[in-house]
Design an enzyme around this catalytic site. Structure first.
Site, PDB file in Angstrom:
ATOM      1  N   GLU A 136       9.555  57.976 -27.620  1.00  0.00           N
ATOM      2  CA  GLU A 136       9.489  58.256 -26.849  1.00  0.00           C
ATOM      3  C   GLU A 136       8.897  57.676 -25.705  1.00  0.00           C
ATOM      4  OE1 GLU A 136      12.833  61.398 -25.027  1.00  0.00           O
ATOM      5  OE2 GLU A 136      12.018  62.459 -27.328  1.00  0.00           O
ATOM      6  N   TYR A 172      12.728  81.262 -19.220  1.00  0.00           N
ATOM      7  CA  TYR A 172      11.737  82.889 -19.708  1.00  0.00           C
ATOM      8  C   TYR A 172      13.740  83.774 -20.316  1.00  0.00           C
ATOM      9  CZ  TYR A 172       8.819  85.908 -21.785  1.00  0.00           C
ATOM     10  OH  TYR A 172       8.328  86.778 -22.209  1.00  0.00           O
ATOM     11  N   GLN A 173      14.016  83.404 -21.242  1.00  0.00           N
ATOM     12  CA  GLN A 173      13.276  82.606 -22.635  1.00  0.00           C
ATOM     13  C   GLN A 173      12.993  81.624 -22.190  1.00  0.00           C
ATOM     14  OE1 GLN A 173      11.316  84.630 -24.813  1.00  0.00           O
ATOM     15  NE2 GLN A 173      11.037  86.148 -24.137  1.00  0.00           N
ATOM     16  N   HIS A 216       7.021  73.748 -19.893  1.00  0.00           N
ATOM     17  CA  HIS A 216       7.571  72.904 -19.456  1.00  0.00           C
ATOM     18  C   HIS A 216       8.458  72.798 -18.068  1.00  0.00           C
ATOM     19  CE1 HIS A 216      10.598  74.602 -22.354  1.00  0.00           C
ATOM     20  NE2 HIS A 216      11.313  74.135 -21.757  1.00  0.00           N
TER      21      HIS A 216
END
Length: 311
Positions: free
Chosen positions: A149, A233-234, A241
């Site tokens: 990518e 979160y989670q 990120h």
């Protein structure tokens, strides 16, 4: 063409069962096999189409173009009927070979709200994260090193400890601006989740906010405030990120209260944090929804009874 990246592999798909259906996002997640015996999860999502095109849809997949392949993940665009038009009818994500962890993740789940105290993070969650093998995030490593990518990267800060790169998320069809979805991935593997953020990370977080806003304005003409920056979160994978999505993206999965934390709020909390001792994300009790297929579900639910007794 390599057999495993040939779009025609979708013709070999045999359905085992439907894992989930999402009428809001016009998607269905299927469990099956490719080439008779390779387990695979296929997520079929209807792309955004103008009303004038809807009457042209049929029931058969006539054309498939591969968009990208990264490790076990593949993305395709599909057309339901023979057509010369450029806009596809479907965006198709394939995970193959998929694992039991993937199957559990994409199966419809019953959600329970749990309270994660700092002590529970240390005793339950942190060991759970540490137990993940590097292979689970090999696809992230491949992106960060430019193996995959690389042509999609929109911005990169090469600083090994505070750098990151921004590129389109696999959930976006790369075309529909109203559902624009980018992701900023930290270069450092030391930042696994929200819990690992410290005051020292403020410059990186502000840079993500600044450069993310600049990229969407220069490339797509979206003015400041037109995108939402948030952290899960989670998270779905434990390499830090930040999600960058069109602020008007309605019905977005993963933006629910508890799971999504606005980047602006995270920065503000870190700026107001103490200079010595445990940091704010080490001290907070975080409340979020946890699905019954998640690997943390059983131990976290069991721990809630003790929290109730203490309250």
């Amino acid at each position: 063409m390599d057999q495993e990246t040939d779009p025609r592999i979708l013709k070999t798909f045999v359905l085992h069962r439907v894992l989930d259906e999402d009428p809001v996002n016009r998607a269905v997640i299927l469990l099956g096999s490719l080439f008779e015996d390779i387990p695979a999860i296929v997520r079929v999502e209807k792309t955004a189409l103008p009303g004038s095109v809807a009457s042209q849809l049929s029931d058969s997949l006539e054309r498939v173009d591969r968009v990208e392949k990264n490790d076990i993940y593949m993305w395709f665009m599909g057309w339901l009927s023979a057509s010369a038009r450029s806009n596809p009818d479907l965006k198709i994500n394939v995970i193959s070979p998929c694992t039991e962890v993937h199957i559990r993740k994409y199966t419809r789940q019953q959600i329970l709200m749990v309270h994660e105290t700092p002590a529970l993070y240390k005793s339950v969650v942190e060991p759970y994260i540490a137990a993940f093998p590097p292979s689970r995030t090999q696809w992230v490593t491949d992106i960060l090193t430019g193996k995959t990518e690389a042509e999609k990267v929109l911005y990169k800060d090469p600083n090994p400890s505070a750098g990151y790169l921004i590129l389109p998320d696999m959930k976006w069809d790369l075309t529909t601006l109203s559902s624009l979805y980018l992701v900023a991935i930290a270069l450092s593997p030391a930042i696994r989740s929200l819990r690992d953020l410290r005051k020292a990370h403020i410059p990186m977080l502000k840079s993500i906010r600044r450069e993310g806003s600049r990229v969407v304005q220069s490339k797509w003409g979206l003015k400041r405030g037109s995108v939402r920056f948030f952290v899960h979160y989670q998270p779905s994978y434990y390499h830090f990120h930040v999600h960058i999505v069109n602020a008007n993206y309605a019905g977005l999965m993963g933006s629910t209260v508890g799971q999504a934390h606005l980047l602006d709020d995270i920065i503000s909390m870190l700026e107001s944090d103490v200079d010595a001792g445990p940091t704010i994300f080490e001290r907070l009790t975080l409340t979020y929804g946890l699905g019954d297929q998640h690997g943390l579900y059983a131990p976290m639910v069991a721990a809630q009874a003790d929290l109730d007794d203490e309250s």
